[in-house]
Design an enzyme around this catalytic site. Structure first.
Site, PDB file in Angstrom:
ATOM      1  N   GLY A 111      10.546  -7.699  -3.130  1.00 13.98           N
ATOM      2  CA  GLY A 111       9.476  -7.367  -2.194  1.00 13.98           C
ATOM      3  C   GLY A 111       9.267  -5.867  -2.101  1.00 13.98           C
ATOM      4  O   GLY A 111      10.013  -5.080  -2.682  1.00 13.98           O
ATOM      5  N   ASP A 133       7.629   4.664  -3.559  1.00 15.63           N
ATOM      6  CA  ASP A 133       7.196   4.916  -2.177  1.00 15.63           C
ATOM      7  C   ASP A 133       8.401   5.052  -1.243  1.00 15.63           C
ATOM      8  O   ASP A 133       8.384   5.859  -0.311  1.00 15.63           O
ATOM      9  CB  ASP A 133       6.309   3.768  -1.674  1.00 15.63           C
ATOM     10  N   LYS A 135      17.297   8.004 -13.576  1.00 16.46           N
ATOM     11  CA  LYS A 135      17.970   9.300 -13.823  1.00 16.46           C
ATOM     12  C   LYS A 135      17.900  10.191 -12.580  1.00 16.46           C
ATOM     13  O   LYS A 135      18.601  11.185 -12.490  1.00 16.46           O
ATOM     14  CB  LYS A 135      17.314  10.006 -15.006  1.00 16.46           C
ATOM     15  N   ASN A 146       5.518  11.100 -10.932  1.00 10.77           N
ATOM     16  CA  ASN A 146       6.441  10.663 -11.974  1.00 10.77           C
ATOM     17  C   ASN A 146       5.996  11.347 -13.275  1.00 10.77           C
ATOM     18  O   ASN A 146       5.042  12.134 -13.274  1.00 10.77           O
ATOM     19  CB  ASN A 146       6.501   9.130 -12.071  1.00 10.77           C
ATOM     20  N   GLY A 171       0.877  -1.179   0.000  1.00 10.73           N
ATOM     21  CA  GLY A 171       0.000   0.000   0.000  1.00 10.73           C
ATOM     22  C   GLY A 171       0.899   1.209   0.000  1.00 10.73           C
ATOM     23  O   GLY A 171       1.848   1.290   0.800  1.00 10.73           O
TER      24      GLY A 171
HETATM   25  O1  RIB Z   1       3.710   1.426  -4.996  1.00  5.71           O
HETATM   26  C1  RIB Z   1       3.671   0.048  -4.740  1.00  5.71           C
HETATM   27  C2  RIB Z   1       2.400  -0.284  -4.038  1.00  5.71           C
HETATM   28  O2  RIB Z   1       1.313  -0.053  -4.901  1.00  5.71           O
HETATM   29  C3  RIB Z   1       2.277  -1.741  -3.642  1.00  5.71           C
HETATM   30  O3  RIB Z   1       2.743  -1.969  -2.342  1.00  5.71           O
HETATM   31  C4  RIB Z   1       0.787  -2.006  -3.785  1.00  5.71           C
HETATM   32  O4  RIB Z   1       0.173  -2.324  -2.590  1.00  5.71           O
HETATM   33  C5  RIB Z   1       0.200  -0.759  -4.420  1.00  5.71           C
HETATM   34  O5  RIB Z   1      -0.405   0.046  -3.483  1.00  5.71           O
END
Ligand code: RIB
Length: 305
Positions: free
Chosen positions: A287, A252, A224, A184, A39
């Site tokens: 992962g 993230d 980049k 992005n 998430g």
């Molecule tokens: O950005 C990656 C995330 O997008 C994954 O962890 C998935 O859960 C989605 O939310």
């Protein structure tokens, strides 16, 4: 109270590693599968927490076992759960498919994340008010993000909005109030309606948002690095070239680590340099959250190179 408050999603990631994607009507065997915590919101919170920030998450988990596991995971990695609610439906889940080139395709079933409504935020005004930075993405209702931006404005707290996944309905009126907007290239093009096929076009689109009032636009441009634009300045902070095995959640990790470094007192270019390094390490490991190193692991990993 925590320094960073992430308002956003949590999912259980169901990651399949494939030799190749199946074509329509075809069944293929995959060599590997992993289940993990994901998430976009939770990933960003966990990255900042692993680096040593005090992080609180405002999110909704489902009323199923996944929800319980998600709560346990937040506790284990040190993310404050006092603003985590349990919804009336199942947890969000994300089937993810990673191909040998390390690229991914993600399907998101939001589940309880849809129950993070503006009214829920009103229960946590004290948390928002006492934060150094509010971090938002787009896997919860847009209205909730708008309300978060309004509350943050009322309390004078800066907002970092990561508009992922892209949503063409995102209202520029709210975007213009944020201190950091970090898309992005695709997300930038979706919001501005401008082309972003090369660096000149990306810079022009970022400038269009700065002219609307956004404090700083930080465009992630893959390996980049990141283009940082504000009203006085435009700069590419170069990324690190690494051998990627799984890019899931790399964006993230960039956002969460930037939030950490910035609220820890670094200047914007310093924080961007370190966030680029952090994200580069995560793509070398499989992962999502599992690939995010702690501060100590990061030191060791960078020392080995
Ligand atoms: O950005 C990656 C995330 O997008 C994954 O962890 C998935 O859960 C989605 O939310």
């Amino acid at each position: 109270m925590s320094d960073i408050t992430v308002i956003g999603s949590n999912m259980i990631d169901l990651i399949t590693y494939l030799d190749r994607m199946p074509v329509e009507g075809e069944t293929v065997s995959a060599p590997d599968f992993e289940m993990g915590f994901g998430g976009k919101g939770a990933n960003q919170a966990v990255a900042a927490s692993r680096l040593g920030s005090d992080v609180s998450m405002i999110t909704m988990v489902g009323h199923d076992n996944f929800g319980k596991e998600q709560l346990d995971n937040f506790k284990k990695v040190g993310v404050d759960t006092s603003c985590v609610g349990v919804g009336d439906c199942n947890s969000g889940v994300a089937p993810i498919f990673v191909d040998p080139s390390s690229d991914n395709r993600i399907i998101v079933i939001k589940g309880a994340n849809n129950e993070l409504t503006p009214a829920v935020l009103d229960n946590f005004k004290h948390q928002i008010k006492n934060s150094k930075l509010i971090v938002l993405q787009q896997e919860i209702p847009l209205e909730t993000n708008y309300h978060a931006i309004e509350l943050a404005e009322e309390f004078g707290v800066p907002v970092l909005l990561n508009p992922a996944p892209a949503n063409k309905n995102l209202n520029l009126k709210y975007v213009s109030k944020v201190e950091f907007f970090s898309p992005n290239e695709t997300e930038l093009s979706t919001l501005t309606g401008l082309p972003t096929n090369n660096l000149d076009e990306i810079e022009a689109a970022a400038n269009a948002l700065v002219n609307e009032g956004v404090g700083n636009v930080i465009v992630t441009i893959g390996s980049k690095g990141a283009l940082w634009v504000n009203k006085d300045h435009s700069e590419i902070v170069p990324g690190k070239k690494v051998a990627a095995v799984d890019t899931t959640g790399a964006g993230d990790s960039f956002i969460g680590s930037f939030a950490h470094y910035f609220t820890d007192g670094e200047s914007i270019p310093e924080a961007l340099k370190h966030a680029n390094e952090y994200a580069a390490v995560t793509v070398t490991r499989k992962g999502t959250q599992k690939s995010y190193p702690t501060k100590d692991e990061l030191k060791e990993l960078v020392a080995v190179e």
